[in-house]
Motif scaffolding. Structure first.
Motif, mmCIF file in Angstrom:
data_model
loop_
_atom_site.group_PDB
_atom_site.id
_atom_site.type_symbol
_atom_site.label_atom_id
_atom_site.label_comp_id
_atom_site.label_asym_id
_atom_site.label_seq_id
_atom_site.Cartn_x
_atom_site.Cartn_y
_atom_site.Cartn_z
ATOM 1 N N LEU A 63 -82.911 56.883 39.196
ATOM 2 C CA LEU A 63 -81.591 57.497 39.308
ATOM 3 C C LEU A 63 -81.349 58.054 40.708
ATOM 4 O O LEU A 63 -80.225 58.002 41.213
ATOM 5 C CB LEU A 63 -81.404 58.582 38.252
ATOM 6 C CG LEU A 63 -81.309 58.068 36.818
ATOM 7 C CD1 LEU A 63 -81.248 59.224 35.826
ATOM 8 C CD2 LEU A 63 -80.108 57.152 36.647
ATOM 9 N N TYR A 64 -82.385 58.556 41.314
ATOM 10 C CA TYR A 64 -82.250 59.043 42.688
ATOM 11 C C TYR A 64 -81.828 57.897 43.614
ATOM 12 O O TYR A 64 -80.890 58.028 44.395
ATOM 13 C CB TYR A 64 -83.572 59.660 43.157
ATOM 14 C CG TYR A 64 -83.527 60.153 44.576
ATOM 15 C CD1 TYR A 64 -82.839 61.315 44.911
ATOM 16 C CD2 TYR A 64 -84.172 59.451 45.587
ATOM 17 C CE1 TYR A 64 -82.792 61.767 46.217
ATOM 18 C CE2 TYR A 64 -84.126 59.894 46.902
ATOM 19 C CZ TYR A 64 -83.432 61.055 47.204
ATOM 20 O OH TYR A 64 -83.385 61.493 48.507
ATOM 21 N N TYR A 67 -78.159 56.809 42.894
ATOM 22 C CA TYR A 67 -77.031 57.690 43.182
ATOM 23 C C TYR A 67 -77.108 58.450 44.508
ATOM 24 O O TYR A 67 -76.167 59.162 44.839
ATOM 25 C CB TYR A 67 -76.856 58.693 42.038
ATOM 26 C CG TYR A 67 -76.390 58.018 40.773
ATOM 27 C CD1 TYR A 67 -75.193 57.313 40.740
ATOM 28 C CD2 TYR A 67 -77.135 58.084 39.603
ATOM 29 C CE1 TYR A 67 -74.746 56.694 39.587
ATOM 30 C CE2 TYR A 67 -76.691 57.472 38.440
ATOM 31 C CZ TYR A 67 -75.498 56.784 38.443
ATOM 32 O OH TYR A 67 -75.064 56.169 37.302
ATOM 33 N N GLU A 167 -73.632 59.285 33.341
ATOM 34 C CA GLU A 167 -75.046 59.160 33.703
ATOM 35 C C GLU A 167 -75.394 60.116 34.847
ATOM 36 O O GLU A 167 -76.440 60.777 34.817
ATOM 37 C CB GLU A 167 -75.379 57.717 34.095
ATOM 38 C CG GLU A 167 -76.860 57.517 34.368
ATOM 39 C CD GLU A 167 -77.212 56.076 34.701
ATOM 40 O OE1 GLU A 167 -78.178 55.574 34.103
ATOM 41 O OE2 GLU A 167 -76.537 55.469 35.565
ATOM 42 N N TYR A 168 -74.525 60.210 35.847
ATOM 43 C CA TYR A 168 -74.784 61.103 36.975
ATOM 44 C C TYR A 168 -74.819 62.561 36.507
ATOM 45 O O TYR A 168 -75.713 63.317 36.885
ATOM 46 C CB TYR A 168 -73.710 60.920 38.059
ATOM 47 C CG TYR A 168 -74.061 61.617 39.356
ATOM 48 C CD1 TYR A 168 -74.627 60.905 40.404
ATOM 49 C CD2 TYR A 168 -73.833 62.970 39.545
ATOM 50 C CE1 TYR A 168 -74.965 61.514 41.595
ATOM 51 C CE2 TYR A 168 -74.169 63.597 40.732
ATOM 52 C CZ TYR A 168 -74.728 62.869 41.756
ATOM 53 O OH TYR A 168 -75.069 63.486 42.931
ATOM 54 N N GLU A 170 -75.466 63.736 33.528
ATOM 55 C CA GLU A 170 -76.692 63.946 32.745
ATOM 56 C C GLU A 170 -77.893 64.086 33.664
ATOM 57 O O GLU A 170 -78.776 64.927 33.430
ATOM 58 C CB GLU A 170 -76.898 62.795 31.764
ATOM 59 C CG GLU A 170 -75.928 62.800 30.609
ATOM 60 C CD GLU A 170 -76.014 61.537 29.747
ATOM 61 O OE1 GLU A 170 -77.002 60.770 29.866
ATOM 62 O OE2 GLU A 170 -75.071 61.320 28.961
ATOM 63 N N TRP A 171 -77.942 63.273 34.713
ATOM 64 C CA TRP A 171 -79.029 63.363 35.681
ATOM 65 C C TRP A 171 -78.998 64.722 36.386
ATOM 66 O O TRP A 171 -80.036 65.366 36.546
ATOM 67 C CB TRP A 171 -78.900 62.211 36.686
ATOM 68 C CG TRP A 171 -79.898 62.215 37.795
ATOM 69 C CD1 TRP A 171 -81.259 62.292 37.690
ATOM 70 C CD2 TRP A 171 -79.617 62.105 39.192
ATOM 71 N NE1 TRP A 171 -81.840 62.243 38.933
ATOM 72 C CE2 TRP A 171 -80.847 62.127 39.867
ATOM 73 C CE3 TRP A 171 -78.437 61.996 39.927
ATOM 74 C CZ2 TRP A 171 -80.950 62.047 41.249
ATOM 75 C CZ3 TRP A 171 -78.530 61.904 41.299
ATOM 76 C CH2 TRP A 171 -79.775 61.942 41.950
ATOM 77 N N THR A 174 -80.813 67.550 34.800
ATOM 78 C CA THR A 174 -82.274 67.577 34.873
ATOM 79 C C THR A 174 -82.791 68.200 36.174
ATOM 80 O O THR A 174 -83.981 68.451 36.301
ATOM 81 C CB THR A 174 -82.880 66.161 34.758
ATOM 82 O OG1 THR A 174 -82.539 65.400 35.938
ATOM 83 C CG2 THR A 174 -82.378 65.453 33.508
ATOM 84 N N TRP A 175 -81.906 68.411 37.117
ATOM 85 C CA TRP A 175 -82.340 68.957 38.420
ATOM 86 C C TRP A 175 -82.869 70.364 38.252
ATOM 87 O O TRP A 175 -82.300 71.196 37.568
ATOM 88 C CB TRP A 175 -81.191 68.979 39.408
ATOM 89 C CG TRP A 175 -80.633 67.632 39.766
ATOM 90 C CD1 TRP A 175 -81.085 66.424 39.352
ATOM 91 C CD2 TRP A 175 -79.508 67.390 40.567
ATOM 92 N NE1 TRP A 175 -80.308 65.422 39.863
ATOM 93 C CE2 TRP A 175 -79.322 65.987 40.617
ATOM 94 C CE3 TRP A 175 -78.607 68.192 41.257
ATOM 95 C CZ2 TRP A 175 -78.296 65.389 41.333
ATOM 96 C CZ3 TRP A 175 -77.592 67.599 41.971
ATOM 97 C CH2 TRP A 175 -77.447 66.204 42.014
#
Length: 177
Positions: A63-64, A67, A167-168, A170-171, A174-175
């Protein structure tokens, strides 16, 4: 500085850059486009990434790589003359006001806002969809600078009405976990 003229210059350059990148790399399945600047507000540059590039990404960091424009395959590619002219204009303006912190903060905020507005306008005009036939992930970012989390969420929501947005976001949740 006339920010309306700057906005039109950035829009024209962004369109040209995307068209050039897509023409060169469409077989790699271009899925994203970004405008980015720097903390000193001296630059505006394009970036794009492809699904082919993501195939090589480490699964843990997928994901990193998907994005984060700093990791994308194509940075500062397309509309070179146009973006160089924009950067020269920005630097000339900054040189005239180099000792005025209040002026700089306003200038920086207006530049960043103009970049987001350009991407939003292109999204709303279906510019990217007309070329690719699909949704494109859009983002504005600044190298060596972190937006407040809510500000970044607002940018993502404003620029994306697609599966990339959820999706972004949601990601993002998690940060720091």
């Amino acid at each position: 500085m006339d920010f309306e003229i700057l906005k039109q210059q950035i829009e024209d350059a962004a369109k040209k850059a995307f068209l050039e990148m897509y023409e060169k790399h469409s077989r790699e399945q271009v899925y994203s486009f970004a405008l980015y600047s720097d903390e000193g507000a001296m630059t505006v540059c394009p970036a794009a990434n492809t699904l082919k590039m993501l195939e090589a990404a480490d699964e843990d960091d997928a994901l990193y790589y998907k994005y984060e424009p700093a990791e994308w395959a194509y940075e500062m590619e397309g509309a070179d003359d146009e973006f160089n002219a924009i950067c020269s204009l920005l630097r000339a303006e900054l040189d005239q006001h180099c000792e005025d912190d209040e002026w700089f903060e306003d200038f920086q905020a207006r530049l960043y806002s103009v970049c987001v507005e350009v991407l939003e306008k292109l999204k709303n005009e279906d510019f990217f969809r007309q070329i690719t036939g699909q949704d494109i992930f859009l983002i504005f970012t600044v190298s060596d600078y972190e937006f407040e989390k809510q500000d970044l969420k607002n940018i993502i929501v404003r620029l994306n009405d697609n599966e990339y947005k959820s999706e972004y976001l949601e990601w993002m949740d998690t940060w720091g976990n």
